[in-house]
Design an enzyme around this catalytic site. Structure first.
Site, mmCIF file in Angstrom:
data_model
loop_
_atom_site.group_PDB
_atom_site.id
_atom_site.type_symbol
_atom_site.label_atom_id
_atom_site.label_comp_id
_atom_site.label_asym_id
_atom_site.label_seq_id
_atom_site.Cartn_x
_atom_site.Cartn_y
_atom_site.Cartn_z
ATOM 1 C CG HIS A 1 -0.558 6.069 4.618
ATOM 2 N ND1 HIS A 1 -1.968 6.265 4.580
ATOM 3 C CD2 HIS A 1 -0.132 7.132 5.544
ATOM 4 C CE1 HIS A 1 -2.283 7.162 5.527
ATOM 5 N NE2 HIS A 1 -1.325 7.510 6.220
ATOM 6 C CG ASN B 1 -2.017 1.120 1.239
ATOM 7 O OD1 ASN B 1 -2.524 1.474 0.442
ATOM 8 N ND2 ASN B 1 -1.518 1.861 2.477
HETATM 9 C C1 GAR Z 1 -2.838 8.946 -3.081
HETATM 10 O O1 GAR Z 1 -2.069 10.343 -2.173
HETATM 11 C C2 GAR Z 1 -2.475 7.958 -2.005
HETATM 12 O O2 GAR Z 1 -1.174 8.047 -1.456
HETATM 13 C C3 GAR Z 1 -3.665 8.035 -0.976
HETATM 14 O O3 GAR Z 1 -4.554 8.484 -2.019
HETATM 15 C C4 GAR Z 1 -4.167 8.988 -3.185
HETATM 16 C C5 GAR Z 1 -4.775 8.246 -4.321
HETATM 17 O O4 GAR Z 1 -4.210 9.213 -5.434
HETATM 18 N N1 GAR Z 1 -3.942 6.691 -0.270
HETATM 19 C C6 GAR Z 1 -4.320 6.799 1.019
HETATM 20 O O5 GAR Z 1 -4.579 7.933 1.446
HETATM 21 C C7 GAR Z 1 -4.425 5.377 1.361
HETATM 22 N N2 GAR Z 1 -4.633 5.337 3.018
HETATM 23 P P1 GAR Z 1 -3.894 8.476 -7.041
HETATM 24 O O6 GAR Z 1 -5.560 7.742 -7.160
HETATM 25 O O7 GAR Z 1 -3.990 9.604 -7.834
HETATM 26 O O8 GAR Z 1 -2.989 7.680 -6.861
#
Ligand code: GAR
Length: 207
Positions: free
Chosen positions: A110, A108
């Protein structure tokens, strides 16, 4: 060849970073076998389509019970038969049976330096809002293996990013993505694809 399935919920910029890494050769020994989204309208599915990667949508909303969703979700992953599952902005809780079956084969990304600003309720923009509210000067991102807890699994890579004067949550989110997430997620996939890390208890050892 590492067969990867990427799970997404939104824009898919991290998915894009992995696609680019595979296409440009910074990630080797890897094939993206499929993309699964819980959101039919996720732009991530369009990104997959543009690169001829099979994409499907499966959402808890499509099922009467969470148990049924969990069962069908696991089946959808099993059909692809991945060596590695990459959670790239995936906002659905991973079923315990999937964690058990794919132990140390789910990673994952984060958007914080775990153990700061992680756990239940910390996702997406909320992480950056909390970091700005606390006034921290350094933020960043973490790639970790997924275990039964929320953001508690073995840490593979982390990268720090500086907060700047006048940052909004959106500006900070963008900088963390550009300077950290889009670098360490592809790097982690490449390390795994090339057998460069092993998990020992709750720690990752680089070989
Ligand atoms: C990213 O910033 C990722 O790190 C976060 O969601 C965003 C997705 O962006 N994930 C979390 O917060 C998980 N807990 P993306 O769809 O453009 O990759």
């Amino acid at each position: 060849m590492l067969n990867v399935v990427v799970l997404v919920s939104g824009g898919g910029t991290n998915l894009q970073a992995v696609i680019d890494g595979v296409e440009k050769g910074s990630i080797t020994n890897t094939r993206i076998a499929g993309v699964i989204s819980n959101n039919q309208n996720a732009y991530a599915l369009t990104r997959a389509q543009k690169h001829n990667i099979p994409g499907i949508c499966i959402s808890p909303k499509m099922f009467e019970t969470r148990e049924k969703f969990n069962e069908k979700f696991l089946e959808a992953v099993d059909v692809i038969g991945p060596d590695l599952i990459v959670l790239a902005g995936f906002l659905v809780v991973i079923p315990p049976a999937m964690i058990e079956k794919y132990r140390n084969r789910i990673i994952n990304i984060h958007p914080s330096l775990i153990p700061s600003f992680c756990g239940t309720g910390y996702y997406g923009l909320k992480v950056h809002e909390a970091a700005l509210a606390r006034g921290v000067r350094i933020v960043g991102a973490t790639v970790h293996f997924v275990d039964e807890g929320t953001d508690t699994g073995p840490i593979i890579l982390q990268k720090a990013v500086e907060v700047q004067q006048g940052d909004t949550p959106e500006a900070l989110q963008r900088r963390v993505m550009e300077q950290a997430e889009w670098k360490i997620l592809p790097e982690a996939v490449d390390l795994i694809a090339n057998g460069r890390i092993i998990v020992e208890g709750n720690r990752v050892k680089r070989l």
